[in-house]
Design a protein around this motif. Structure first.
Motif, PDB file in Angstrom:
ATOM      1  N   ASN A   1       2.616  14.767  -8.434  1.00 60.02           N
ATOM      2  CA  ASN A   1       1.376  14.044  -8.127  1.00 60.02           C
ATOM      3  C   ASN A   1       0.313  14.309  -9.194  1.00 60.02           C
ATOM      4  O   ASN A   1      -0.335  13.374  -9.704  1.00 60.02           O
ATOM      5  N   SER A   2       0.114  15.577  -9.521  1.00 56.77           N
ATOM      6  CA  SER A   2      -0.901  15.912 -10.516  1.00 56.77           C
ATOM      7  C   SER A   2      -0.485  15.445 -11.903  1.00 56.77           C
ATOM      8  O   SER A   2      -1.322  15.005 -12.700  1.00 56.77           O
ATOM      9  N   GLY A   3       0.824  15.488 -12.175  1.00 55.35           N
ATOM     10  CA  GLY A   3       1.311  15.078 -13.487  1.00 55.35           C
ATOM     11  C   GLY A   3       1.064  13.605 -13.763  1.00 55.35           C
ATOM     12  O   GLY A   3       0.553  13.227 -14.824  1.00 55.35           O
ATOM     13  N   ILE A   4       1.396  12.747 -12.795  1.00 51.55           N
ATOM     14  CA  ILE A   4       1.204  11.311 -13.012  1.00 51.55           C
ATOM     15  C   ILE A   4      -0.279  10.965 -13.028  1.00 51.55           C
ATOM     16  O   ILE A   4      -0.724  10.092 -13.792  1.00 51.55           O
ATOM     17  N   SER A   5      -1.088  11.664 -12.223  1.00 54.62           N
ATOM     18  CA  SER A   5      -2.531  11.398 -12.195  1.00 54.62           C
ATOM     19  C   SER A   5      -3.175  11.754 -13.530  1.00 54.62           C
ATOM     20  O   SER A   5      -3.971  10.965 -14.080  1.00 54.62           O
ATOM     21  N   LEU A   6      -2.840  12.915 -14.063  1.00 50.93           N
ATOM     22  CA  LEU A   6      -3.408  13.349 -15.342  1.00 50.93           C
ATOM     23  C   LEU A   6      -2.926  12.459 -16.485  1.00 50.93           C
ATOM     24  O   LEU A   6      -3.699  12.114 -17.384  1.00 50.93           O
ATOM     25  N   TYR A   7      -1.642  12.088 -16.444  1.00 47.12           N
ATOM     26  CA  TYR A   7      -1.075  11.235 -17.496  1.00 47.12           C
ATOM     27  C   TYR A   7      -1.757   9.870 -17.506  1.00 47.12           C
ATOM     28  O   TYR A   7      -2.152   9.350 -18.555  1.00 47.12           O
TER      29      TYR A   7
ATOM     30  N   HIS B   1      -8.584   3.883  -9.083  1.00 46.18           N
ATOM     31  CA  HIS B   1      -9.573   2.947  -9.610  1.00 46.18           C
ATOM     32  C   HIS B   1      -8.886   1.764 -10.295  1.00 46.18           C
ATOM     33  O   HIS B   1      -9.319   0.612 -10.141  1.00 46.18           O
ATOM     34  N   TYR B   2      -7.817   2.020 -11.037  1.00 44.56           N
ATOM     35  CA  TYR B   2      -7.096   0.930 -11.700  1.00 44.56           C
ATOM     36  C   TYR B   2      -6.538  -0.051 -10.669  1.00 44.56           C
ATOM     37  O   TYR B   2      -6.672  -1.270 -10.821  1.00 44.56           O
ATOM     38  N   ILE B   3      -5.914   0.483  -9.626  1.00 46.40           N
ATOM     39  CA  ILE B   3      -5.346  -0.387  -8.580  1.00 46.40           C
ATOM     40  C   ILE B   3      -6.440  -1.224  -7.935  1.00 46.40           C
ATOM     41  O   ILE B   3      -6.275  -2.431  -7.712  1.00 46.40           O
ATOM     42  N   LEU B   4      -7.578  -0.601  -7.644  1.00 43.53           N
ATOM     43  CA  LEU B   4      -8.678  -1.328  -7.018  1.00 43.53           C
ATOM     44  C   LEU B   4      -9.204  -2.432  -7.928  1.00 43.53           C
ATOM     45  O   LEU B   4      -9.448  -3.563  -7.476  1.00 43.53           O
ATOM     46  N   MET B   5      -9.389  -2.122  -9.216  1.00 43.90           N
ATOM     47  CA  MET B   5      -9.900  -3.127 -10.147  1.00 43.90           C
ATOM     48  C   MET B   5      -8.924  -4.302 -10.294  1.00 43.90           C
ATOM     49  O   MET B   5      -9.334  -5.460 -10.413  1.00 43.90           O
ATOM     50  N   TYR B   6      -7.637  -4.012 -10.269  1.00 40.44           N
ATOM     51  CA  TYR B   6      -6.650  -5.088 -10.372  1.00 40.44           C
ATOM     52  C   TYR B   6      -6.671  -5.957  -9.116  1.00 40.44           C
ATOM     53  O   TYR B   6      -6.581  -7.184  -9.188  1.00 40.44           O
TER      54      TYR B   6
ATOM     55  N   ASN C   1       0.803  -1.221   0.000  1.00 37.59           N
ATOM     56  CA  ASN C   1       0.000   0.000   0.000  1.00 37.59           C
ATOM     57  C   ASN C   1       0.837   1.274   0.000  1.00 37.59           C
ATOM     58  O   ASN C   1       0.475   2.280  -0.622  1.00 37.59           O
ATOM     59  N   ASN C   2       1.962   1.234   0.696  1.00 36.69           N
ATOM     60  CA  ASN C   2       2.797   2.436   0.760  1.00 36.69           C
ATOM     61  C   ASN C   2       3.385   2.805  -0.593  1.00 36.69           C
ATOM     62  O   ASN C   2       3.645   3.984  -0.873  1.00 36.69           O
ATOM     63  N   LEU C   3       3.567   1.815  -1.467  1.00 31.78           N
ATOM     64  CA  LEU C   3       4.100   2.085  -2.806  1.00 31.78           C
ATOM     65  C   LEU C   3       3.004   2.448  -3.805  1.00 31.78           C
ATOM     66  O   LEU C   3       3.303   2.905  -4.904  1.00 31.78           O
ATOM     67  N   MET C   4       1.749   2.246  -3.428  1.00 33.14           N
ATOM     68  CA  MET C   4       0.634   2.506  -4.337  1.00 33.14           C
ATOM     69  C   MET C   4       0.015   3.881  -4.146  1.00 33.14           C
ATOM     70  O   MET C   4      -0.940   4.232  -4.845  1.00 33.14           O
ATOM     71  N   LYS C   5       0.530   4.643  -3.208  1.00 34.29           N
ATOM     72  CA  LYS C   5       0.055   6.015  -3.059  1.00 34.29           C
ATOM     73  C   LYS C   5       0.497   6.829  -4.275  1.00 34.29           C
ATOM     74  O   LYS C   5       1.580   6.611  -4.827  1.00 34.29           O
TER      75      LYS C   5
ATOM     76  N   THR D   1      -5.354   5.790 -19.886  1.00 33.57           N
ATOM     77  CA  THR D   1      -6.174   4.615 -19.576  1.00 33.57           C
ATOM     78  C   THR D   1      -7.665   4.921 -19.476  1.00 33.57           C
ATOM     79  O   THR D   1      -8.482   4.001 -19.534  1.00 33.57           O
ATOM     80  N   GLY D   2      -8.003   6.189 -19.275  1.00 32.36           N
ATOM     81  CA  GLY D   2      -9.405   6.545 -19.113  1.00 32.36           C
ATOM     82  C   GLY D   2      -9.925   6.357 -17.707  1.00 32.36           C
ATOM     83  O   GLY D   2     -11.116   6.540 -17.446  1.00 32.36           O
ATOM     84  N   GLU D   3      -9.063   5.988 -16.764  1.00 38.97           N
ATOM     85  CA  GLU D   3      -9.484   5.833 -15.379  1.00 38.97           C
ATOM     86  C   GLU D   3      -8.397   6.351 -14.451  1.00 38.97           C
ATOM     87  O   GLU D   3      -7.245   6.529 -14.845  1.00 38.97           O
ATOM     88  N   SER D   4      -8.755   6.593 -13.218  1.00 37.79           N
ATOM     89  CA  SER D   4      -7.799   7.112 -12.248  1.00 37.79           C
ATOM     90  C   SER D   4      -6.857   6.000 -11.792  1.00 37.79           C
ATOM     91  O   SER D   4      -7.168   4.804 -11.919  1.00 37.79           O
ATOM     92  N   ILE D   5      -5.737   6.406 -11.224  1.00 34.51           N
ATOM     93  CA  ILE D   5      -4.790   5.422 -10.679  1.00 34.51           C
ATOM     94  C   ILE D   5      -5.453   4.616  -9.574  1.00 34.51           C
ATOM     95  O   ILE D   5      -5.323   3.375  -9.538  1.00 34.51           O
TER      96      ILE D   5
END
Length: 292
Positions: free
Chosen positions: A213-219, A230-235, A197-201, A224-228
């Motif tokens: 933070n904003s750069g990687i989130s927007l990228y 949400h992607y982590i949760l779906m995986y 979890n500490n590496l997934m922040k 992918t069309g989804e947030s980081i």
């Protein structure tokens, strides 16, 4: 739950074939396979890829893969096959949970590409030595041969997992400034460290890839069309389903492995997206097993 006993041959098979020309597995094929090239050369067509092969190469083929071989020099294939019974909760092989855990790591690893899977010279020598001994034990069937084979298959899977995950270090701008981070690198890193979890922040991911933070989130959202998050949760939900269906792990154990606060936290999230609790989902899978 009533468990049924199966022989090793019901779950793990060894098949050796010498072929020329065109070689294709019969359909339908429900096996997870490790294919050893004992002799020969040619091309392996797997899904959309074409790779050459030669003596002492080792390939992996998952049940859903479409593949065949075009043989240039007469080839001897040795198949280690894990049948669909391995994935059934009705069987009671002692090492089943370990085998499934290793297979999960292998087939869900994002860095896996078609081709020879052994990268290290030492590991190639080791896995081929184990291959030879497993074959001898399988043929001779001396006392304790099932136990010996089970242990050596576990070691074989560990060697493969080590080679697939070894040396994976996403390129970073600090070392290669002219090569930007790609979405594949971020996804690979997430899948490799999803239980930490500490590496997934977002802040930790941004630091790792030298982004804001904003750069990687927007990228990530753009690609992918989804947030980081949400992607982590779906995986994670994908891994939960796999482990519920294919292992004897409790919901509490899975929650701990994947970084949920506790069993109730996992249950609440799982039900939100699947309309079933994890236990209800597992029971549905068991009913399907009994209909097999």
């Amino acid at each position: 739950m009533m468990m049924k006993s199966f022989s090793l041959q019901d779950i793990f098979l060894i098949k050796k074939i010498k072929k020329t020309g065109h070689h294709k597995d019969p359909e339908p094929r429900n096996y997870f396979e490790i294919i050893f090239i004992e002799e020969g050369t040619g091309k392996h067509f797997i899904n959309e890829f074409i790779v050459t092969y030669e003596k002492r190469d080792v390939f992996l083929v998952a049940p859903e893969d479409k593949h065949h071989f075009e043989i240039e020099k007469e080839t001897t294939f040795c198949y280690f096959q894990f049948t669909e019974l391995l994935f059934s909760s009705k069987m009671n092989l002692p090492d089943r949970s370990y085998w499934l855990h290793r297979i999960e790591k292998i087939i869900h690893h994002p860095n896996l590409l078609p081709g020879d899977i052994i990268k290290e010279k030492y590991d190639r020598k080791l896995i081929w030595h184990i291959h030879d001994v497993i074959n001898q034990e399988y043929i001779s069937q001396k006392e304790y041969y099932k136990h010996n084979i089970s242990n050596m298959v576990s070691t074989t899977l560990s060697i493969i997992a080590r080679n697939i995950t070894r040396d994976f270090q996403p390129e970073r701008e600090s070392s290669i400034k002219d090569v930007p981070t790609t979405i594949d690198q971020i996804i690979q890193y997430i899948r490799q460290h999803v239980s930490e979890n500490n590496l997934m922040k977002v802040s930790a991911l941004a630091t790792h890839f030298n982004m804001t933070n904003s750069g990687i989130s927007l990228y990530f959202k753009k690609k992918t069309g989804e947030s980081i998050h949400h992607y982590i949760l779906m995986y994670k939900l994908h891994l939960i389903k796999y482990r519920l269906k294919n292992t004897e792990l409790t919901v509490s154990e899975i929650a701990y492995q994947l970084g949920f606060t506790d069993e109730s936290h996992l249950t609440r999230i799982f039900k939100k997206y699947n309309n079933l609790t994890p236990k209800q989902y597992k029971n549905e899978m068991l009913k399907e097993d009994h209909r097999m």
